[in-house]
Design an enzyme around this catalytic site. Sequence first.
Site, PDB file in Angstrom:
ATOM      1  N   ASN A  49       0.850  -1.192   0.000  1.00 13.75           N
ATOM      2  CA  ASN A  49       0.000   0.000   0.000  1.00 13.75           C
ATOM      3  C   ASN A  49       0.885   1.240   0.000  1.00 13.75           C
ATOM      4  O   ASN A  49       2.010   1.204   0.491  1.00 13.75           O
ATOM      5  CB  ASN A  49      -0.887   0.009   1.254  1.00 13.75           C
ATOM      6  CG  ASN A  49      -1.847   1.191   1.271  1.00 13.75           C
ATOM      7  OD1 ASN A  49      -2.438   1.535   0.253  1.00 13.75           O
ATOM      8  ND2 ASN A  49      -1.993   1.827   2.421  1.00 13.75           N
ATOM      9  N   HIS A  76       0.721   5.230   1.363  1.00 12.17           N
ATOM     10  CA  HIS A  76      -0.043   6.056   2.294  1.00 12.17           C
ATOM     11  C   HIS A  76       0.593   7.453   2.338  1.00 12.17           C
ATOM     12  O   HIS A  76       1.814   7.578   2.425  1.00 12.17           O
ATOM     13  CB  HIS A  76      -0.029   5.411   3.689  1.00 12.17           C
ATOM     14  CG  HIS A  76      -0.844   6.177   4.688  1.00 12.17           C
ATOM     15  ND1 HIS A  76      -2.217   6.122   4.722  1.00 12.17           N
ATOM     16  CD2 HIS A  76      -0.477   7.047   5.665  1.00 12.17           C
ATOM     17  CE1 HIS A  76      -2.667   6.909   5.692  1.00 12.17           C
ATOM     18  NE2 HIS A  76      -1.629   7.474   6.279  1.00 12.17           N
ATOM     19  N   SER A 134       4.656   6.941   2.384  1.00 15.41           N
ATOM     20  CA  SER A 134       5.275   5.668   2.753  1.00 15.41           C
ATOM     21  C   SER A 134       4.672   4.552   1.916  1.00 15.41           C
ATOM     22  O   SER A 134       3.463   4.526   1.694  1.00 15.41           O
ATOM     23  CB  SER A 134       4.981   5.324   4.228  1.00 15.41           C
ATOM     24  OG  SER A 134       5.308   6.383   5.093  1.00 15.41           O
ATOM     25  N   ASP A 140      -3.024   0.813   8.241  1.00 17.58           N
ATOM     26  CA  ASP A 140      -1.857   1.684   8.012  1.00 17.58           C
ATOM     27  C   ASP A 140      -0.719   1.367   8.982  1.00 17.58           C
ATOM     28  O   ASP A 140       0.100   2.240   9.291  1.00 17.58           O
ATOM     29  CB  ASP A 140      -2.239   3.172   8.126  1.00 17.58           C
ATOM     30  CG  ASP A 140      -3.287   3.575   7.099  1.00 17.58           C
ATOM     31  OD1 ASP A 140      -3.290   3.010   5.999  1.00 17.58           O
ATOM     32  OD2 ASP A 140      -4.109   4.456   7.408  1.00 17.58           O
TER      33      ASP A 140
HETATM   34  C1  GAR Z   1      -2.895   8.653  -2.779  1.00 18.92           C
HETATM   35  O1  GAR Z   1      -2.408   9.896  -2.352  1.00 18.92           O
HETATM   36  C2  GAR Z   1      -2.665   7.601  -1.720  1.00 18.92           C
HETATM   37  O2  GAR Z   1      -1.514   7.842  -0.966  1.00 18.92           O
HETATM   38  C3  GAR Z   1      -3.900   7.711  -0.881  1.00 18.92           C
HETATM   39  O3  GAR Z   1      -4.924   7.933  -1.795  1.00 18.92           O
HETATM   40  C4  GAR Z   1      -4.422   8.670  -2.892  1.00 18.92           C
HETATM   41  C5  GAR Z   1      -4.920   8.027  -4.165  1.00 18.92           C
HETATM   42  O4  GAR Z   1      -4.606   8.808  -5.284  1.00 18.92           O
HETATM   43  N1  GAR Z   1      -4.105   6.527  -0.120  1.00 18.92           N
HETATM   44  C6  GAR Z   1      -4.547   6.502   1.126  1.00 18.92           C
HETATM   45  O5  GAR Z   1      -4.882   7.497   1.742  1.00 18.92           O
HETATM   46  C7  GAR Z   1      -4.655   5.114   1.742  1.00 18.92           C
HETATM   47  N2  GAR Z   1      -4.752   5.201   3.156  1.00 18.92           N
HETATM   48  P1  GAR Z   1      -4.674   8.216  -6.747  1.00 18.92           P
HETATM   49  O6  GAR Z   1      -6.042   7.539  -6.886  1.00 18.92           O
HETATM   50  O7  GAR Z   1      -4.590   9.428  -7.628  1.00 18.92           O
HETATM   51  O8  GAR Z   1      -3.541   7.255  -6.920  1.00 18.92           O
END
Ligand code: GAR
Length: 214
Positions: free
Chosen positions: A108, A110, A137, A146
């Site tokens: 994942n 985060h 991360s 997480d």
């Molecule tokens: C990303 O910034 C990722 O880090 C976050 O969602 C976004 C997705 O963007 N993930 C989380 O918060 C998971 N806990 P994307 O759809 O444009 O890749």
Amino acid sequence: MSHTLAVLISGNGSNLQAIIDAIAEQRLNAHIAVVLSNNTTATGLGRAIKAGIPTITLDHRCWPDRESFDQEMIRELDRFAPDTLVLAGFMRILSGHFVGHYQGRLLNIHPSLLPRHRGLHTHRQALAAGDTEHGCSVHFVTEELDGGPVIAQSRISVSANDTEQTLSERVQAREHVLYPRVLQWRAEGRLSLKPQGVTLDDQILPTEGVRDAG
Ligand code: GAR
């Protein structure tokens, strides 16, 4: 045979796009066998279709509970025999059964320097805490939300002018470098989750992972 990825998304899919681009530019020796979304209107689905990648859409609201939905995801994903499952903005909590099934193959990204700022609104959390450093991360997923062992981080400095929006943009730019890089380590067979921790080239990584990897 190149390394087989399955990418799970819920929304925009900019990380998915970064992975597609890294493969096209041969920075990542892998192929994406399937993109799965729990959101039928996820923008990322269009990115997958444009790149010729098979997509699966499973609307979680059609299953009575988390366990049965996750079991259906397993059934669909296992048809593609993924070496690594890539959570890229997949905004659902996963059942213990799902996490256990893919233990050591489930990654994942985060938007914080874990273990700081788990959960949602991480940029707001970083500003509220007065952090001078922030970032993202990549970690192996375990049952703790997480909380899985960190593989690598990328950090930015926070200035007085930063807002949630500016932090989000700057952190995402780092995500797009970091995730393909970590996936290339996987593709090269260098990165594993062992009982004693995360190993890269058979060396156990510190709890923060590789510190400035993106
Ligand atoms: C990303 O910034 C990722 O880090 C976050 O969602 C976004 C997705 O963007 N993930 C989380 O918060 C998971 N806990 P994307 O759809 O444009 O890749």
